[in-house]
Design an enzyme around this catalytic site. Sequence first.
Site, PDB file in Angstrom:
ATOM      1  N   SER A   1       5.301  70.074 -20.861  1.00  0.00           N
ATOM      2  CA  SER A   1       5.463  70.432 -22.260  1.00  0.00           C
ATOM      3  C   SER A   1       4.259  71.242 -22.701  1.00  0.00           C
ATOM      4  CB  SER A   1       5.580  69.163 -23.116  1.00  0.00           C
ATOM      5  OG  SER A   1       5.381  69.454 -24.490  1.00  0.00           O
TER       6      SER A   1
ATOM      7  N   ARG B   1      45.718 101.535 -17.592  1.00  0.00           N
ATOM      8  CA  ARG B   1      44.298 101.210 -17.568  1.00  0.00           C
ATOM      9  C   ARG B   1      43.881 101.040 -19.011  1.00  0.00           C
ATOM     10  NH1 ARG B   1      40.437 105.074 -14.471  1.00  0.00           N
ATOM     11  NH2 ARG B   1      41.944 104.562 -12.845  1.00  0.00           N
TER      12      ARG B   1
END
Length: 472
Positions: free
Chosen positions: A286, A326
């Site tokens: 930490s 497409r």
Amino acid sequence: MTDGDFGLLSPVTTSPAVTALTGDRAVIAAILDVEAAWAAVLEEAGLAPEGSAAVVAEAADPGHYDLAVIAERAQGGANPVIPLLGELRAHVRSLDANGVGAGKAVHTSLTSQDVLDSALMLLASRTVSALLTEVKSTTTALATLAEQHADTLCVGRSLTQHALPYTFGLKVAQWFQGVAAAASRLASQELPVQFGGASGTLASGSKLTAGSGSTPFALADSLASKLGLAAVPAPWHTNRLAVTSLGDSLASLLDAFGKIAVDLVFLSRPEVGELGEPLAAGRGVSSAMPQKQNPVLSVLIRSAALQAPGLGSQLHMAAASFNDERPDGAWHTEWPALRRLLALALGAALHLRELVEGVRVFPEAMRRNLEISGPLLLSEGVAAAVAPLLGEDGKQKLQAVVDETLAVPGPEQADTYRKLLREAVPSDKLTDAELEALLDPASYLGEAREISRRILAAYADFTASTNGASDD
């Protein structure tokens, strides 16, 4: 120094192994491999000049290409194949000193979608292969852990509450089952080649092969063979099941990873203390609290699992929006989603393997937590055995014992339950020894050991290094 994306906010995938298989360089390499393989297919079919495949293969070295330039230029055609193809052709011309005419073998009869779809399937194939190797090591470790702790007692929890006696071995076997089942599904996933031409009719390919003794379908099968992809009966350019099913398989595997991570995050809490992540210098620290040992491997794995559903959903949303022959944007949204899923799965698998192979197990804490509820955990089994001895209202009498026990403070419940139970059941119907046997948590594990054995046996391919796991 360049201002690139180094993954500062994506620590789960920030690994050389992940980048090598899913990064931009890997994408470019896959596209170039498709183009090189296609040149070889054409030459072998007599549809390109002899020697052209070698020239294209030499030009298809990813080291020749500037990724940043190609990425920027991709905006001009909405995909990276177009600018890369221009540079590939230039390299082929510069290498074709003997005038072979190798340029005729580059991209002939292909379209950008053919190349990019096939390249992404190739990228997926390579990544999935590495992913399954990691998974096999993880499941082997899980199987070993399950066997080692087949009789290690712990408490089973239901809706956050203590439920019944359990075994840590069965918990691990269930972790194993989730991963092995998902990995089996992923391993069976077909990754197909794509070849359809400009609009999926193979018109250009048909013209190319006319009178040659070959067909566009034969060329597509040959390309699939060279790339190690699955051959398909027809182009699939607008039918995206290959993409969505791959995404689903990856997401399911990450689901299984996430289950292990979320369990371990809870079980490693100091007040629970049943498991601990493997220790490593500098890990879990930490910035403000030096005493903390954060379960960062589990946190990273869980972060990957939580991202997967959204990415899988994106693939399905794209597939459902594939308009025309497409689409105008749906196809383009697949690329980052699929690549991110591949990267997350591989990155999480690397962390999970380390986690499982080095997890610290604390059976004493498991027993301590089991005893918090004490003999009350056996109330279901006690009711089944004792209620018939107390007449028609036996269940109600035993429920009253439980209710009265729950009314006293927690530390006193164990002795209270024993006392009230002894008072409720005449000793001539249930001796003290029989009562204590009923209140032994090891006596009420059901088929825990057999369930574990059957799980491991069901996925024997994932337990190759364990002893007896494949017995049926």
